[in-house]
Write a protein that holds these residues in place. Structure first.
Motif, PDB file in Angstrom:
ATOM      1  N   GLN A 181      22.892   0.211   4.423  1.00  0.00           N
ATOM      2  CA  GLN A 181      21.922   0.894   5.292  1.00  0.00           C
ATOM      3  C   GLN A 181      20.683   1.235   4.470  1.00  0.00           C
ATOM      4  O   GLN A 181      20.778   1.900   3.442  1.00  0.00           O
ATOM      5  N   VAL A 182      19.521   0.770   4.951  1.00  0.00           N
ATOM      6  CA  VAL A 182      18.267   0.937   4.222  1.00  0.00           C
ATOM      7  C   VAL A 182      17.350   1.847   5.032  1.00  0.00           C
ATOM      8  O   VAL A 182      17.108   1.606   6.217  1.00  0.00           O
ATOM      9  N   THR A 183      16.850   2.896   4.388  1.00  0.00           N
ATOM     10  CA  THR A 183      15.882   3.808   4.993  1.00  0.00           C
ATOM     11  C   THR A 183      14.526   3.540   4.371  1.00  0.00           C
ATOM     12  O   THR A 183      14.408   3.472   3.146  1.00  0.00           O
ATOM     13  N   TYR A 184      13.504   3.393   5.209  1.00  0.00           N
ATOM     14  CA  TYR A 184      12.192   3.023   4.684  1.00  0.00           C
ATOM     15  C   TYR A 184      11.070   3.587   5.540  1.00  0.00           C
ATOM     16  O   TYR A 184      11.256   3.927   6.715  1.00  0.00           O
ATOM     17  N   GLN A 185       9.913   3.711   4.892  1.00  0.00           N
ATOM     18  CA  GLN A 185       8.676   4.046   5.592  1.00  0.00           C
ATOM     19  C   GLN A 185       7.997   2.728   5.956  1.00  0.00           C
ATOM     20  O   GLN A 185       7.631   1.950   5.082  1.00  0.00           O
ATOM     21  N   PRO A 186       7.820   2.433   7.259  1.00  0.00           N
ATOM     22  CA  PRO A 186       7.186   1.173   7.648  1.00  0.00           C
ATOM     23  C   PRO A 186       5.712   1.147   7.280  1.00  0.00           C
ATOM     24  O   PRO A 186       5.075   2.197   7.102  1.00  0.00           O
ATOM     25  N   ALA A 187       5.156  -0.036   7.172  1.00  0.00           N
ATOM     26  CA  ALA A 187       3.758  -0.190   6.773  1.00  0.00           C
ATOM     27  C   ALA A 187       2.811   0.552   7.703  1.00  0.00           C
ATOM     28  O   ALA A 187       1.756   1.034   7.279  1.00  0.00           O
ATOM     29  N   GLY A 188       3.181   0.674   8.976  1.00  0.00           N
ATOM     30  CA  GLY A 188       2.321   1.350   9.942  1.00  0.00           C
ATOM     31  C   GLY A 188       2.180   2.842   9.720  1.00  0.00           C
ATOM     32  O   GLY A 188       1.331   3.486  10.347  1.00  0.00           O
ATOM     33  N   ASN A 189       3.005   3.410   8.839  1.00  0.00           N
ATOM     34  CA  ASN A 189       2.927   4.852   8.566  1.00  0.00           C
ATOM     35  C   ASN A 189       1.929   5.186   7.466  1.00  0.00           C
ATOM     36  O   ASN A 189       1.854   6.346   7.041  1.00  0.00           O
ATOM     37  N   PHE A 190       1.165   4.200   7.011  1.00  0.00           N
ATOM     38  CA  PHE A 190       0.293   4.428   5.858  1.00  0.00           C
ATOM     39  C   PHE A 190      -0.667   5.593   6.102  1.00  0.00           C
ATOM     40  O   PHE A 190      -0.721   6.539   5.305  1.00  0.00           O
ATOM     41  N   TRP A 191      -1.417   5.556   7.192  1.00  0.00           N
ATOM     42  CA  TRP A 191      -2.425   6.595   7.409  1.00  0.00           C
ATOM     43  C   TRP A 191      -1.801   7.926   7.784  1.00  0.00           C
ATOM     44  O   TRP A 191      -2.342   8.990   7.468  1.00  0.00           O
TER      45      TRP A 191
ATOM     46  N   ARG B 128       0.818  -1.222   0.000  1.00  0.00           N
ATOM     47  CA  ARG B 128       0.000   0.000   0.000  1.00  0.00           C
ATOM     48  C   ARG B 128       0.848   1.267   0.000  1.00  0.00           C
ATOM     49  O   ARG B 128       0.411   2.305  -0.501  1.00  0.00           O
ATOM     50  N   LEU B 129       2.066   1.193   0.554  1.00  0.00           N
ATOM     51  CA  LEU B 129       2.928   2.360   0.616  1.00  0.00           C
ATOM     52  C   LEU B 129       3.720   2.583  -0.662  1.00  0.00           C
ATOM     53  O   LEU B 129       4.365   3.626  -0.810  1.00  0.00           O
ATOM     54  N   ASP B 130       3.700   1.633  -1.557  1.00  0.00           N
ATOM     55  CA  ASP B 130       4.386   1.833  -2.828  1.00  0.00           C
ATOM     56  C   ASP B 130       3.793   3.061  -3.526  1.00  0.00           C
ATOM     57  O   ASP B 130       2.574   3.278  -3.490  1.00  0.00           O
ATOM     58  N   PRO B 131       4.627   3.906  -4.164  1.00  0.00           N
ATOM     59  CA  PRO B 131       4.099   5.125  -4.785  1.00  0.00           C
ATOM     60  C   PRO B 131       2.942   4.903  -5.739  1.00  0.00           C
ATOM     61  O   PRO B 131       2.051   5.756  -5.842  1.00  0.00           O
ATOM     62  N   VAL B 132       2.909   3.770  -6.439  1.00  0.00           N
ATOM     63  CA  VAL B 132       1.816   3.511  -7.376  1.00  0.00           C
ATOM     64  C   VAL B 132       0.523   3.222  -6.619  1.00  0.00           C
ATOM     65  O   VAL B 132      -0.522   3.831  -6.876  1.00  0.00           O
TER      66      VAL B 132
ATOM     67  N   GLU C 257      13.873  -7.836   4.535  1.00  0.00           N
ATOM     68  CA  GLU C 257      12.555  -8.368   4.895  1.00  0.00           C
ATOM     69  C   GLU C 257      11.818  -7.352   5.772  1.00  0.00           C
ATOM     70  O   GLU C 257      11.874  -7.405   7.006  1.00  0.00           O
ATOM     71  N   VAL C 258      11.161  -6.417   5.132  1.00  0.00           N
ATOM     72  CA  VAL C 258      10.325  -5.427   5.843  1.00  0.00           C
ATOM     73  C   VAL C 258       8.981  -5.394   5.118  1.00  0.00           C
ATOM     74  O   VAL C 258       8.727  -4.510   4.300  1.00  0.00           O
ATOM     75  N   PRO C 259       8.109  -6.374   5.379  1.00  0.00           N
ATOM     76  CA  PRO C 259       6.851  -6.498   4.636  1.00  0.00           C
ATOM     77  C   PRO C 259       6.004  -5.232   4.672  1.00  0.00           C
ATOM     78  O   PRO C 259       5.821  -4.619   5.726  1.00  0.00           O
ATOM     79  N   GLY C 260       5.509  -4.863   3.507  1.00  0.00           N
ATOM     80  CA  GLY C 260       4.619  -3.714   3.412  1.00  0.00           C
ATOM     81  C   GLY C 260       5.304  -2.375   3.469  1.00  0.00           C
ATOM     82  O   GLY C 260       4.642  -1.339   3.385  1.00  0.00           O
ATOM     83  N   ALA C 261       6.622  -2.353   3.602  1.00  0.00           N
ATOM     84  CA  ALA C 261       7.332  -1.085   3.740  1.00  0.00           C
ATOM     85  C   ALA C 261       7.650  -0.491   2.365  1.00  0.00           C
ATOM     86  O   ALA C 261       7.610  -1.168   1.338  1.00  0.00           O
ATOM     87  N   TRP C 262       7.975   0.786   2.391  1.00  0.00           N
ATOM     88  CA  TRP C 262       8.401   1.503   1.180  1.00  0.00           C
ATOM     89  C   TRP C 262       9.837   1.949   1.403  1.00  0.00           C
ATOM     90  O   TRP C 262      10.106   2.824   2.220  1.00  0.00           O
TER      91      TRP C 262
END
Length: 334
Positions: free
Chosen positions: A295-305, A148-152, A239-244
């Motif tokens: 080093q990987v920087t990402y938005q976790p799935a919980g940040n969707f809303w 869901r967090l993918d830009p598309v 392995e960060v499911p749902g993350a962007w």
């Protein structure tokens, strides 16, 4: 004034809402079956979807992404430019209604209809796709379906499409006011809206919520690793499911950002062609032995809303700013 505006606008609105209704009806037919399949399969749902399910999934994305652009082009851009191009604005502004009130009525009704159409389309697609989204966030394969967090996917979920539609509509009106010709205004609206839709995910959205970071060791059998730019750049897939994943960089043994050493490219070089899997693993092991990590920087799935509401506020703010510009500009027209 409201009734007159609606009469002039009802054909475009009827076409759009008919298309949204057709989309919703299509999704309503297959949605319950998809939900039942998720309850039975869980995160493995993505491996059990049919080609028709995949087609509906992508069609829903395309429709929701296209609705704001279509609204900006066909609702917003001609709204005032057509009046200015044909000269009928002289009549419209001399019927006891000020040009400011005339514009406010058209903007208010059009923006409300635009947000409603985009919101209904997004609601239908988000409902239908929710089992797939949950499966992907739960660790299901993501080669075919987007988190869901993918830009598309992000721009076709939640409340953001409503803000996109409002912005696209007012953008079209503003460009129509300035350009004063319908077709050029429509084309410019599409170009500018597309440019904004590329700019925001690349440079603005990643900073609208706090990011997480993880350090991934470079080693055979670890997180999947791909090589880009002729072995000058490493990309890991943790392995960060749902993350962007918004950015990543290679760190040396001291924990400082550093380019991939030239010895790594030399290790991968073979005269017979691409390196074998065994050679690739050996080169990764040598690089890891030197202390290199990713080093990987990402938005976790919980940040969707959090991101949804932040971006909604951003686009609504832009729409309000354009509304103010339209009000100022129309007052100075002669």
């Amino acid at each position: 004034m409201i009734w007159l505006t609606w009469r002039q606008f009802r054909t475009q609105a009827a076409v759009m809402f008919a298309a949204v209704a057709a989309l919703a009806a299509t999704l309503a037919v297959t949605g319950p079956q998809l939900a039942d399949l998720y309850r039975a399969a869980g995160s493995s749902l993505v491996d059990r979807l049919s080609n028709s399910d995949q087609s509906v999934y992508y069609a829903g994305l395309v429709v929701v992404l296209a609705v704001p652009a279509v609204i900006g082009m066909f609702w917003g851009a001609p709204l005032v430019s057509r009046e200015l191009e044909t000269g009928t604005h002289y009549l419209a502004w001399n019927q006891g209604v000020t040009r400011t009130r005339w514009l406010a009525t058209k903007l208010g009704l059009g923006a409300a209809a635009a947000m409603t159409a985009a919101g209904l389309a997004a609601l239908a697609v988000s409902w239908w796709s929710s089992p797939i989204d949950r499966a992907v966030n739960g660790g299901g394969a993501t080669d075919t379906y987007f988190p869901r967090l993918d830009p598309v996917a992000f721009a076709a979920r939640g409340v953001v499409p409503m803000a996109h539609a409002a912005f696209a509509f007012v953008l079209g009106v503003a460009l129509g006011l300035v350009i004063r010709r319908t077709l050029p205004a429509m084309a410019t609206t599409l170009v500018v809206y597309a440019a904004v839709q590329i700019t925001v995910p690349m440079w603005i959205r990643p900073h609208l919520a706090a990011t997480d970071r993880t350090t991934v060791p470079i080693e055979p059998g670890g997180a999947p690793i791909s090589i880009q730019e002729g072995a000058k750049e490493i990309v890991t897939h943790p392995e960060v499911p749902g993350a962007w994943v918004t950015s990543q960089q290679t760190l040396n043994a001291a924990g400082q950002p550093a380019p991939v050493p030239s010895s790594f490219a030399d290790c991968l070089h073979t005269e017979s062609g691409p390196p074998t899997l065994q050679q690739f693993d050996r080169c990764l092991a040598d690089l890891g032995a030197l202390g290199y990590q990713q080093q990987v920087t990402y938005q976790p799935a919980g940040n969707f809303w959090t991101l949804q509401w932040a971006e909604t506020g951003l686009y609504l703010g832009l729409a309000l700013a354009l509304t103010g510009f339209c009000t100022w500009w129309i007052r100075r027209l002669t």
